[in-house]
Design a protein around this motif. Structure first.
Motif: not given
Length: 353
Positions: A276-281
């Protein structure tokens, strides 16, 4: 933090980067598009109609939303995924001349110094790597059916990559879910070259695990004949299907694999599968990028960004109008990574707050 729907805007605020220094020194430079302005890439006057402005109200500018995105990303790792044609390079008549600018290359290089970065293209992996010419990004070709991924998850902290160089073979592994189809793909490619060689402007491109038939330079009256010839070949290969992109017909193996699956695979190999600590862009311009947009939406967090200067149905939440805006966005993202690293370095030295 969940994926948040961006607020609506009545009008598109268009970013106009004058120079790289303007972006670095002055931040956002916006003008109101209810009056014409000069395109940063062509210097030609552009006016957006009300339909486009309304569409942008539903898919706000990634540039106008940048600060809000970064605020929501605080304490998380941003993983960057980029399409190539129409995103990092302009769409051109000759697919062999879809070169990215030196400024775009430098921007991607800077982003990849601070955030895990991958390019997912319909081109062959080797071809897109030859265009990009960077060793600090991962490459997925043939719509994700040919991936060079890390053997061990690299570590990113404080906006800095901590791992071995990505161009060392011992640090990478190949993933090719459609490998068994290679003999048939080569056979189809040879037949298509022969079948289409008399159609002026038609171009057949071998993308390793898929085949592209470009028709951007084909006369309108010849398109129907070209389409029929391609269909007549594909129908003899039941394990393959035909799709259409931007002025291109594509022959692909009928396996359950697309750019969305490639994004998930790369997140997994990067060590972010259930994090939950990654934000894919993800930034892309074609209908094949929609699969990646949908994956990000299903995760409940991340930033799907479409590149388009016309209204279109999309699962993306944000928009950029063309590659010049992609450049401006990546310059800002690279600057953010640089500032995060510098702040972390100061803390290590006991000089930060």
């Amino acid at each position: 933090m969940g994926l948040q729907r961006p607020p609506s805007y009545k009008q598109k605020q268009q970013y106009v980067p004058k120079t790289t220094k303007d972006v670095e020194d002055k931040g956002d430079i916006f003008i109101n598009t209810t009056i014409p302005y000069l395109s940063p890439s062509t210097d030609e006057p552009i006016a957006f109609d009300s339909n486009y402005n309304s569409w942008v109200g539903e898919h706000p500018s990634g540039l106008g939303s940048f600060d809000r995105m970064m605020k929501a990303a605080k304490g998380k790792t941003i993983a960057v995924f980029l399409d190539y044609d129409g995103t990092l390079s302009p769409i051109v008549d000759d697919p062999d001349r879809a070169f990215m600018s030196d400024e775009m290359r430098a921007a991607v290089r800077e982003v990849a110094k601070h955030f895990p970065t991958a390019i997912i293209s319909g081109r062959s992996r080797e071809k897109v790597k030859d265009f990009v010419e960077l060793n600090n990004v991962y490459y997925a070709g043939s719509h994700g059916m040919d991936i060079m991924a890390p053997a061990r998850p690299p570590k990113y902290s404080d906006g800095k990559l901590h791992s071995v160089a990505l161009d060392k073979k011992e640090s990478e592994v190949l993933f090719q879910p459609a490998k068994k189809f290679l003999p048939a793909i080569q056979e189809i490619f040879t037949i298509l070259e022969e079948k289409t060689k008399k159609i002026q402007g038609a171009r057949v491109e071998d993308n390793s695990f898929c085949i592209s038939v470009h028709f951007r330079q084909v006369r309108e009256e010849d398109y129907g004949m070209l389409e029929e010839k391609v269909k007549s070949v594909v129908q003899n290969y039941p394990e393959f299907h035909l799709t259409e992109g931007k002025m291109v017909l594509e022959v692909r193996p009928s396996i359950e694999w697309n750019k969305g699956h490639a994004l998930e695979y790369l997140l997994n190999t990067l060590g972010f599968s259930n994090s939950g600590d990654v934000l894919p862009l993800y930034i892309g311009d074609d209908r094949t990028d929609e699969d990646a947009f949908k994956v990000i939406r299903s995760r409940g967090q991340g930033y799907p960004i479409i590149v388009s200067s016309i209204p279109k149905d999309t699962s993306a939440l944000y928009s950029l109008s063309d590659p010049s805006e992609v450049l401006a966005f990546l310059l800002r993202l690279g600057n953010r990574g640089k500032h995060l690293f510098q702040a972390g370095h100061l803390l290590d030295l006991g000089l930060g707050n």
